[in-house]
Write an enzyme that holds these catalytic residues in place. Structure first.
Site, short mmCIF file in Angstrom:
data_model
loop_
_atom_site.label_atom_id
_atom_site.label_comp_id
_atom_site.label_asym_id
_atom_site.label_seq_id
_atom_site.Cartn_x
_atom_site.Cartn_y
_atom_site.Cartn_z
N GLU A 65 -4.72 10.75 1.96
CA GLU A 65 -4.76 9.65 2.94
C GLU A 65 -3.48 8.82 2.80
O GLU A 65 -3.48 7.66 2.41
CB GLU A 65 -6.03 8.84 2.72
CG GLU A 65 -7.28 9.68 2.98
CD GLU A 65 -8.57 9.08 2.45
OE1 GLU A 65 -8.57 7.88 2.07
OE2 GLU A 65 -9.58 9.80 2.41
N HIS A 83 -7.91 3.26 2.91
CA HIS A 83 -8.22 4.68 3.07
C HIS A 83 -7.81 5.17 4.46
O HIS A 83 -7.36 4.40 5.30
CB HIS A 83 -9.73 4.91 2.90
CG HIS A 83 -10.19 4.80 1.48
ND1 HIS A 83 -10.41 5.89 0.68
CD2 HIS A 83 -10.51 3.72 0.73
CE1 HIS A 83 -10.82 5.49 -0.52
NE2 HIS A 83 -10.88 4.18 -0.51
N GLU A 117 -10.35 1.55 6.71
CA GLU A 117 -10.14 2.93 7.17
C GLU A 117 -9.18 2.95 8.36
O GLU A 117 -9.29 2.15 9.29
CB GLU A 117 -11.46 3.57 7.58
CG GLU A 117 -12.48 3.70 6.47
CD GLU A 117 -12.20 4.86 5.53
OE1 GLU A 117 -11.23 5.62 5.78
OE2 GLU A 117 -12.94 5.02 4.54
#
Length: 375
Positions: free
Chosen positions: A169, A259, A335
């Site tokens: 990531e 992330h 995210e």
């Protein structure tokens, strides 16, 4: 024609490269693990004809939903990464490109190299407000490094930000680069105010071994670091063990764990609704933080994301849940997409390294607006 992944974060296995229109490749699994999805390789000595590269085992990768509406990235100079036509038929991922130069790189997302990671750390330490600390070593012998920005004080908040527990990531470290750049900007009023009220502990890469090895999700011995926070060990997860010990020494008033998500084409956060002791104050902090992000940047949204845990059902092996529960603090998993942000699509680059970095800068404004409420 030659194909290689013998470099930092490289990952590919060549099955058949005899025909430009039918190059067959495989993604290699993380060491001692069944996870795989990250790829990064170089195509050399090419003719100026259309090349079709098939990733033959994409259909059994870790997150097959991540291939739907996904486009791989390519680069001639390793600086500018652009999207290339990509299709998934349920079994293989097919990438098509007519190279304009003799050598071209392909990757799952714009890589963030270990050398750039070292540059980020050592350039940051030159700032008067920043100290580079080494907590210990990984299983491959790399440093677990933290940037301490600001000074402790009796009324100062302690804010932790970590990234790349999952090494594939890479957008998470691009986020950190933007975050750190703004925090160290002495002409930025938000940054100056935050350093008056807070001290930051920043880990741009929690998993340098996995990053260099070309892993998607695990460290050198196949451990998913973001499932180790309840009982980490120096044998399997020294990265988490060392960071957790440092957190216990400093305390934590706010935590962000950065992330990337394979499937969802949005930026979002995941909170701590399911931890024991989650209360109205915690909820109010979460809601205020999200409201500020919504006001600050159109890149963020709060309609799409992960399902919220039921009360008391949070997985406390996950970093943000363990920290939020142990320190009773605002704690979020952040995210970003591997694909594009569907709210603001960019046909050329999709969600990118540059956009990730700018998104990191935006988070300082949100922190600024909640910092006085943290305790």
């Amino acid at each position: 024609m030659q194909i290689t992944s013998n470099f930092d974060s490289g990952n590919i296995r060549v099955l058949d490269a005899s025909q430009a229109d039918n190059i067959q490749l495989e993604i290699v699994k993380d060491n001692q693990s069944d996870f795989y999805q990250w790829f990064h390789f170089k195509l050399n000595n090419t003719d100026r004809c259309e090349h079709t590269l098939h990733l033959m085992n994409a259909g059994t990768s870790a997150y097959t939903e991540g291939w739907t509406d996904y486009q791989a990235v390519a680069s001639y100079d390793r600086e500018h990464w652009f999207r290339v036509p990509t299709e998934f038929d349920g079994e293989k991922l097919s990438i098509t490109l007519t190279p304009e130069y003799d050598s071209v790189y392909f990757a799952y997302f714009a890589p963030y190299s270990y050398e750039r990671h070292q540059d980020l750390l050592h350039q940051a330490q030159l700032d008067i407000d920043c100290q580079l600390q080494v907590l210990g070593q990984t299983l491959d012998g790399r440093d677990v490094s933290v940037l301490k920005v600001g000074e402790e004080g009796p009324n100062k908040k302690v804010i932790w930000v970590t990234a790349r527990q999952h090494p594939g990531e890479s957008m998470a470290e691009w986020f950190m680069e933007g975050f750190i750049d703004r925090l160290l900007d002495e002409d930025d009023g938000v940054a100056r105010s935050l350093l008056d009220s807070s001290v930051f502990y920043l880990i741009p890469n929690m998993n340098p071994d996995g990053s260099v090895r070309g892993h998607l999700r695990t460290n050198a011995v196949g451990t998913n670091l973001n499932r180790e926070w309840a009982e980490p060990s120096m044998a399997r997860s020294p990265e988490v063990f060392l960071v957790r010990e440092k957190m216990l020494a400093t305390g934590v008033d706010m935590f962000l764990d950065i992330h990337g998500d394979e499937a969802l084409p949005f930026n979002f956060v995941a909170g701590c609704e399911g931890i024991p002791g989650y209360d109205a104050k915690h909820q109010a902090l979460e809601e205020k933080f999200k409201a500020i992000l919504l006001a600050v940047t159109p890149e963020f949204q709060d309609d799409k994301g992960y399902d919220k845990d039921e009360p008391g059902q949070a997985n406390l092996t996950v970093g943000a849940n363990w920290v939020g529960n142990n320190f009773k603090c605002l704690s979020y998993t952040v995210e970003m997409p591997f694909k594009d942000n569907d709210l603001l699509p960019d046909r050329s680059v999709g969600w990118s390294d540059t956009r990730s970095s700018l998104f990191g800068r935006d988070f300082l404004t949100a922190i600024y607006h909640v910092v006085d409420d943290l305790r």
